[in-house]
Design an enzyme around this catalytic site. Structure first.
Site, mmCIF file in Angstrom:
data_model
loop_
_atom_site.group_PDB
_atom_site.id
_atom_site.type_symbol
_atom_site.label_atom_id
_atom_site.label_comp_id
_atom_site.label_asym_id
_atom_site.label_seq_id
_atom_site.Cartn_x
_atom_site.Cartn_y
_atom_site.Cartn_z
ATOM 1 C CB ILE A 138 -0.987 0.028 1.197
ATOM 2 C CG1 ILE A 138 -0.242 -0.085 2.532
ATOM 3 C CG2 ILE A 138 -2.031 -1.057 1.067
ATOM 4 C CD1 ILE A 138 -1.182 -0.035 3.740
ATOM 5 C CG ASP A 139 -0.089 4.219 -2.726
ATOM 6 O OD1 ASP A 139 0.614 3.425 -3.373
ATOM 7 O OD2 ASP A 139 -1.164 4.683 -3.140
ATOM 8 C CE LYS A 140 6.530 9.170 3.132
ATOM 9 N NZ LYS A 140 7.341 10.311 2.653
ATOM 10 C CB THR A 142 -2.462 4.193 1.783
ATOM 11 O OG1 THR A 142 -2.741 5.021 0.654
ATOM 12 C CG2 THR A 142 -3.684 3.348 2.106
ATOM 13 N NE ARG A 240 -3.047 8.266 -4.096
ATOM 14 C CZ ARG A 240 -1.732 8.458 -4.021
ATOM 15 N NH1 ARG A 240 -0.924 7.411 -3.807
ATOM 16 N NH2 ARG A 240 -1.239 9.666 -4.150
#
Length: 306
Positions: A138-140, A142, A240
């Site tokens: 998962i993104d930084k 998130t 997103r």
């Protein structure tokens, strides 16, 4: 070393050399390609060239890709929020701001650094030394739940479940605007944005299928909507990109959101539910992580001001 040779098509004539090679080598950043050109790893018709050289139809472009030496990743004593753990799998709740695995500019303080300290030698080696045990990301900015494999058998099992779309992955997101439908499905392929290689976009070119289901949870007048997103696929930046695509970008998203948004240090997105079949026992395991404090406070403030 890896050698590649490229020829220029009519549609590509007069592209800058770095732009031409960026299009030819998906997954390689433009800055990396510029570094190769500067260091003489790119030759045109047998001669080194410059970054801003305009390619011609008759050019034969030879690229020597240097062998990448992975840096040593060191264990770091970083507290992990563990929601499940046994000899095969560990499920952690990643905080906003933590990068999952080391990369350029993020060589320490990552989830992998923390896992190496906590698990020691008990992590799958399938993804190499920089991504031990990492099955999905998962993104930084998130927050939320991630499953990590402690051995290769577990890794293969979890990857297969992701490919077969049997893993439960639910996210909570706050978006701009009022979504009039109580639920919906976004079925739109996602690929690299040709205008910005650091972004993803909905496109038919060099893309992969991407499906996101959503349910409306709460409205904040006409300004914002709280939703639950259920992933059927797991593409980079999928939620997103999809929410921007249908006109409801995530609050706080610095990459895909509007210029005027709420400043919360990143996108309002949390991986709240994760469920999978245990790779050894086949028992279904599901865990739920509550919204982080900053996300909860954001919603409380919106309710007070509604």
């Amino acid at each position: 070393m890896e050698n590649k040779v490229f020829h220029v098509t009519e549609a590509q004539q007069f592209f800058r050399l770095d732009k031409f090679l960026t299009d030819q080598l998906p997954g390689v950043s433009r800055s990396q390609i510029q570094s190769w050109i500067k260091n003489g790893h790119v030759q045109i018709n047998g001669t080194a060239s410059k970054i801003n050289y305009k390619v011609k139809l008759t050019d034969k472009i030879h690229v020597t890709i240097p062998k990448v030496t992975e840096a040593e990743i060191l264990p770091e004593e970083i507290l992990l929020d563990i929601y499940y753990e046994d000899a095969d799998v560990i499920v952690v709740n990643k905080p906003k701001g933590m990068v999952v695995h080391p990369s350029a500019g993020h060589t320490s303080g990552t989830l992998v650094n923390a896992l190496l300290f906590h698990c020691q030698d008990s992590l799958s080696g399938i993804n190499g030394i920089s991504r031990p045990g990492i099955v999905h990301r998962i993104d930084k900015d998130t927050s939320g739940l991630l499953m990590v494999a402690k051995n290769d058998h577990a890794h293969q099992s979890l990857v297969k479940q992701l490919q077969n779309k049997t893993v439960t992955r639910k996210y909570i997101a706050l978006v701009h605007g009022k979504i009039l439908h109580e639920k919906g499905t976004i079925d739109a392929p996602i690929g690299r944005d040709p205008q910005d290689r650091q972004k993803m976009t909905v496109t038919d070119a060099n893309s992969r299928d991407a499906i996101t289901h959503f349910n409306v949870l709460e409205y904040f007048e006409d300004a914002y909507t709280l939703i639950e997103c259920i992933l059927e696929t797991g593409r980079t930046h999928q939620i997103r990109v999809h929410m921007k695509y249908i006109g409801f970008p995530l609050v706080g998203d610095p990459k895909y959101g509007p210029r005027k948004t709420l400043d919360i240090g990143g996108q309002a997105l949390h991986a709240s539910v994760l469920g999978f079949d245990h790779p050894v026992t086949a028992t279904y395991i599901e865990r739920t992580a509550p919204l982080p404090t900053d996300f909860q406070k954001l919603l409380e403030n919106l309710r007070l001001n509604a």
